[in-house]
Design a protein around this motif. Structure first.
Motif, PDB file in Angstrom:
ATOM      1  N   PRO A 304       0.795  -1.232   0.000  1.00 52.99           N
ATOM      2  CA  PRO A 304       0.000   0.000   0.000  1.00 52.99           C
ATOM      3  C   PRO A 304       0.824   1.277   0.000  1.00 52.99           C
ATOM      4  N   GLU A 305       1.904   1.305   0.788  1.00 54.81           N
ATOM      5  CA  GLU A 305       2.683   2.537   0.862  1.00 54.81           C
ATOM      6  C   GLU A 305       3.438   2.795  -0.440  1.00 54.81           C
ATOM      7  N   VAL A 306       3.873   1.726  -1.101  1.00 56.42           N
ATOM      8  CA  VAL A 306       4.555   1.875  -2.389  1.00 56.42           C
ATOM      9  C   VAL A 306       3.552   2.322  -3.455  1.00 56.42           C
ATOM     10  N   PHE A 307       2.390   1.688  -3.462  1.00 53.81           N
ATOM     11  CA  PHE A 307       1.328   2.061  -4.398  1.00 53.81           C
ATOM     12  C   PHE A 307       1.022   3.550  -4.282  1.00 53.81           C
ATOM     13  N   GLN A 308       0.879   4.012  -3.050  1.00 55.51           N
ATOM     14  CA  GLN A 308       0.542   5.409  -2.806  1.00 55.51           C
ATOM     15  C   GLN A 308       1.650   6.350  -3.277  1.00 55.51           C
ATOM     16  N   ASN A 309       2.894   6.009  -2.978  1.00 51.62           N
ATOM     17  CA  ASN A 309       4.020   6.894  -3.305  1.00 51.62           C
ATOM     18  C   ASN A 309       4.338   6.928  -4.795  1.00 51.62           C
ATOM     19  N   ILE A 310       4.111   5.813  -5.474  1.00 47.93           N
ATOM     20  CA  ILE A 310       4.470   5.726  -6.886  1.00 47.93           C
ATOM     21  C   ILE A 310       3.319   6.166  -7.794  1.00 47.93           C
ATOM     22  N   LEU A 311       2.073   5.861  -7.404  1.00 46.40           N
ATOM     23  CA  LEU A 311       0.926   6.067  -8.287  1.00 46.40           C
ATOM     24  C   LEU A 311      -0.020   7.168  -7.837  1.00 46.40           C
ATOM     25  N   ARG A 312       0.312   7.848  -6.769  1.00 47.50           N
ATOM     26  CA  ARG A 312      -0.575   8.906  -6.281  1.00 47.50           C
ATOM     27  C   ARG A 312       0.240  10.159  -5.966  1.00 47.50           C
TER      28      ARG A 312
END
Length: 395
Positions: A304-312
């Motif tokens: 989740p934290e990677v998803f947020q940092n890379i795609l948001r």
């Protein structure tokens, strides 16, 4: 869905695109599939009315990469049975056998980047194809059964004359594509064209070889403003005579063949961008994916934290004022204009309540009219669209 790879980057292009090895294309496709699956988990309640594979040159990918991407899309999202699914392609990058697979995968619209029917003008732009190669590509697309085809054109390019632009329009209209996008060249900062036609920055900043610099500086001048304006009017009058309706400032279609995907942008429909550097608008919020290739490829998007940092990245929640502004100056790109009732439905007040003085001023200037429940720019208003639209920015 953004596919950033090209055979060669054109001299006028400022999109996030570059040449890449086959290995890069395969690893990118795998990560794109992973992103599609992760995005689908978070957006399972949404229905998809259109899909656009853009670039770059999506058709540069191998057919198995396209297959993997499309199968992931169909399994991860609720795609409507009549969804418009477009794939951008450049002449010379499409094989007949691939087109058959595209149709099997649900792709039902092809957008071909021609730009000009004059080989000399194509070479000035840095395009890799000739007009003859475009014709062969177009014929392959038709023979494969595609009945919804767009052709991209650019006017006001180096060395172009009014006569050569008319010849391009005539040759393309004779082929009877369902849709024609006809844009005027914009010299974007950071491109080789900007070094030649812009602010005359130091050529060394563009990392070109001496031979590349000499070739660039030998390009002919751009058409003058009067010729560019004549091209603009010629496009409208000629395509109208050929049965194309101008439904947006730079887009023309046969009845019922307007690009559903682009109309969605102009009317404020939510959209999800997938892939390197792609932008999204969801829940009144704008954000974008990372534009760093390595960061994207190596990201563990199931975290989740990677998803947020890379795609948001750069998330911005639009306030009501900003949403109103965008509704007006995007919607006014359409010749139909903006719906007075839709504005009330979205914002709980009328356009006149918010923009009364602006509406009166532009109407008095002959730039805006109200017809059939829509506020729309007049023919003169479309000519002066930058000025007219800017009036709808709220203090």
């Amino acid at each position: 869905m953004h596919i950033p790879f090209c055979v060669r980057k054109c001299s006028y292009c400022d999109f996030l695109s570059f040449s890449g090895t086959v290995r890069m294309q395969k690893e990118y496709a795998l990560q794109l599939i992973q992103e599609i699956k992760e995005q689908g988990k978070r957006l399972e309640d949404y229905q998809v009315v259109s899909v656009f594979l853009g670039g770059g040159t999506p058709s540069i990918l191998g057919v198995e990469e396209i297959r993997g991407i499309m199968e992931a899309l169909w399994s991860s999202f609720q795609i409507l049975s009549d969804a418009e699914i477009t794939l951008e392609a450049n002449p010379g990058t499409i094989r007949t056998e691939n087109l058959k697979v595209y149709r099997e995968l649900g792709i039902n619209r092809i957008s071909i980047g021609l730009q000009s029917a004059d080989d000399r003008e194509l070479s000035y732009l840095g395009r890799i194809h000739t007009y003859d190669e475009f014709l062969k590509t177009y014929q392959r697309v038709r023979m494969a059964g595609f009945d919804n085809v767009n052709v991209d054109l650019i006017s006001a390019i180096p060395g172009q004359t009014l006569e050569s632009w008319k010849a391009t329009l005539k040759k393309v209209a004779m082929l009877k594509p369902e849709h024609i996008s006809a844009y005027s060249l914009i010299v974007e900062e950071g491109t080789p064209f900007y070094a030649r036609y812009g602010s005359h920055v130091e050529m060394k900043e563009y990392h070109m070889t001496p031979e590349q610099m000499r070739t660039l500086m030998a390009l002919p001048d751009l058409p003058d403003e009067d010729t560019e304006r004549d091209m603009y009017y010629l496009t409208q009058s000629y395509l109208a005579k050929q049965g194309y309706e101008r439904y947006e400032i730079s887009n023309y279609a046969r009845p019922g063949k307007e690009c559903r995907h682009n109309v969605g942008y102009w009317t404020g429909i939510e959209y999800l961008g997938v892939g390197l550097g792609s932008s999204s608008y969801l829940g009144g919020c704008r954000f974008h994916n990372t534009a760093d290739y390595r960061s994207y490829i190596e990201a563990r998007l199931d975290r989740p934290e990677v998803f947020q940092n890379i795609l948001r990245q750069d998330m911005e929640q639009l306030i009501v004022k900003s949403q109103m502004e965008e509704f007006m100056f995007l919607g006014l790109r359409l010749t139909q204009g903006v719906s007075a009732q839709e504005f009330i439905s979205r914002f709980g007040q009328s356009i006149r309540m918010v923009y009364g003085p602006v509406v009166d001023m532009l109407s008095e200037q002959g730039l805006l009219e109200f017809k059939g429940g829509y506020y729309r720019l007049t023919s003169r208003g479309l000519d002066l669209s930058n000025y007219a639209m800017s009036q709808f920015l709220l203090d």
